[in-house]
Write an enzyme that holds these catalytic residues in place. Structure first.
Site: not given
Ligand code: IPM
Ligand code: MG
Length: 362
Positions: A135, A190, A222, A246, A250
Site C-alpha cells: 500500500y 505468503k 490462499d 484488506d 472483507d
Molecule cells: C479498507 C478500504 C481501504 C483500503 C480503501 C478505501 C483505501 O478498502 O479500509 O479496507 O484498501 O484499506
Molecule cells: Mg477494504
C-alpha cells in the site's frame, strides 16, 4: 478529551449523525469538532484531506470517521481521490494497527450466506497492519520495462516491503490482543512465494517466543481465504499484512452476513485512534435514510473503550445494540421475514432509547 468527527461522503453523514446522537445520550464530557473529508472536502477545498482536517485529526484523542468515496471521483488523478484521505490519515497519524472484529450476532445468524451452524457464535478478530506493505511501499509508478517478459513495453509496479520494527510491533499487538481472548493467533502470510512474507513469518515466530502462553500458527493467505469460509470458527485472532488484511477482512465481514454491523479501530503507538465502520460510503443508498448506522455506533463504542478510557460507556452502547436487535428492529441490509424494517434515524432512536431506559432502571 477531543473527538474529531469526519463524516465524509455518501451514507457517511447519515450514519455518523446517529453515532453522535448516541454519544450525546451518554452525558460524557468531551468536545467534538467536525470537518470535511473525502469527496466532500475535495468539492469544498480541492483536496480530500485538507490541512485543517488533518490538523484537527492529529490534535484529537480520537477520530470518528464515516466513509469516503463515490464513483464520480474515479477519474480524478490518484492523489485527489477520496480514498487518499483515509490513507493519508493512516499514514500521518501512524495508525498501524487495525482491529476488525467479525462477530455474528445471535439474531443475525440467518443473514449469512453460510450455513447457520458454521457461523453461530462466530467471534474473530482480524488485526491488519495498516501503514506498510504494498500500500505504501516505494518505489511505485509506471515506466518502460527494461527486463521481464516484455522489455521495452509500458509497465506499472508497486513495492511490497516490511521492515523488522513494523512487523514486530504489529505482532506484539496481536499477541497482546490474544491474551485478552482465547490465546490463539493465526499469522497469515505468503511465505511460500514472497520474500517479504517469509521475513514476516520469521519475525512473528520470534516475537511469539515472548508469549509462550499464546498458541501461534501460520497459514498461507490462499488457504486462509478458504478456511474462512470452510470453518471460520477455528480462527480467533488473525494477524496479517496490509494487503492480505484488506481482502480477508472483507471476507470475514461477510461471514456475519452484515457488513453493516461491523466496526473497526485503527490505532497508533499512543492509543490515538481512528474509528470507522468496516463498510464504505454506499453512494447507491446515500441520502435515502436506509443505511445501517450500527457499525458506526459500535465504532463509537470501540472509540470509548480504546482511546477515551470509558469502558462502561462502551458496554452500554454494545448492550443497547444487542437490545434493539432482540427487539426485532432491522435496517434493510439485515432485514429478514418476521422482523421490523426501520430506517437509519429510527435505528438510532432505538439505540438511544435503549441506553436511556437502562439509565433510568439502573
Ligand atoms: C479498507 C478500504 C481501504 C483500503 C480503501 C478505501 C483505501 O478498502 O479500509 O479496507 O484498501 O484499506
Ligand atoms: Mg477494504
Amino acid at each position: 478529551m477531543k473527538i474529531a468527527v469526519l463524516p465524509g461522503d455518501g451514507i457517511g453523514t447519515e450514519i455518523v449523525a446517529e453515532a453522535i446522537r448516541v454519544l450525546d445520550t451518554l452525558d460524557l464530557s468531551f468536545e467534538m469538532e467536525s470537518a470535511l473529508v473525502g469527496g466532500a472536502a475535495y468539492e469544498a477545498h480541492g483536496h480530500p484531506l485538507p490541512e485543517a482536517t488533518l490538523k484537527l485529526a492529529k490534535e484529537a484523542d480520537a477520530v470518528l470517521f464515516g466513509a469516503v468515496g463515490d464513483w464520480k471521483y474515479d477519474k480524478l488523478e490518484r492523489s485527489l481521490r477520496p480514498e487518499q484521505a483515509i490513507l493519508g490519515l493512516r499514514k500521518n497519524l501512524g495508525l498501524f494497527a487495525n482491529f476488525r472484529p467479525a462477530i455474528c450476532y445471535e439474531q443475525l445468524v440467518g443473514a449469512s450466506s453460510l450455513k447457520p451452524e458454521l457461523i453461530a457464535g462466530l467471534d474473530i478478530l482480524i488485526i491488519r497492519e495498516l501503514t506498510g506493505d504494498i500500500y505504501f511501499g516505494q518505489p511505485r509508478g509506471r515506466r518502460t520495462a527494461v527486463d521481464g517478459h516484455f522489455p521495452g513495453a509500458e509497465e506499472a509496479f508497486d513495492t511490497m516491503r516490511y521492515s523488522r520494527p513494523e512487523v514486530e510491533r504489529i505482532a506484539h499487538v496481536a499477541f497482546q490482543a490474544a491474551r485478552k481472548r482465547s490465546k490463539r493467533v493465526t499469522s497469515v502470510d505468503k511465505a511460500n512465494v514472497l520474500e517479504t512474507f517469509q521475513f514476516w513469518k520469521d519475525i512473528v515466530t520470534e516475537v511469539g517466543k515472548e508469549y509462550p502462553d499464546v498458541e501461534l500458527d501460520h497459514m498461507y493467505v490462499d488457504n486462509a481465504a478458504m478456511q474462512l469460509v470452510k470453518a471460520p470458527k477455528k480462527f480467533d485472532v488473525v494477524v496479517t499484512g496490509n494487503m492480505f488484511g484488506d481482502i480477508l477482512s472483507d471476507e470475514a465481514a461477510m461471514l456475519t452476513g452484515s457488513i453493516g454491523m461491523l466496526p473497526s479501530a485503527s490505532l497508533n503507538a499512543g492509543n490515538q485512534g481512528l474509528y470507522e465502520p468496516s463498510h464504505g460510503s454506499a453512494p447507491d443508498i446515500a441520502g435515502k435514510g436506509v443505511a445501517n448506522p450500527l457499525a458506526t455506533i459500535l465504532s463509537a463504542a470501540m472509540m470509548l473503550r480504546f482511546s477515551l478510557n470509558q469502558p462502561e460507556a462502551a458496554d452500554r452502547i454494545e448492550s443497547a445494540v444487542k437490545h434493539v436487535l432482540a427487539q426485532g428492529l432491522r435496517t434493510a441490509d439485515i432485514w429478514s421475514a418476521g422482523t421490523t424494517k426501520v430506517g437509519t434515524r429510527e435505528m438510532g432512536d432505538a439505540v438511544v432509547a435503549a441506553i436511556t431506559k437502562k439509565t433510568i432502571t439502573g
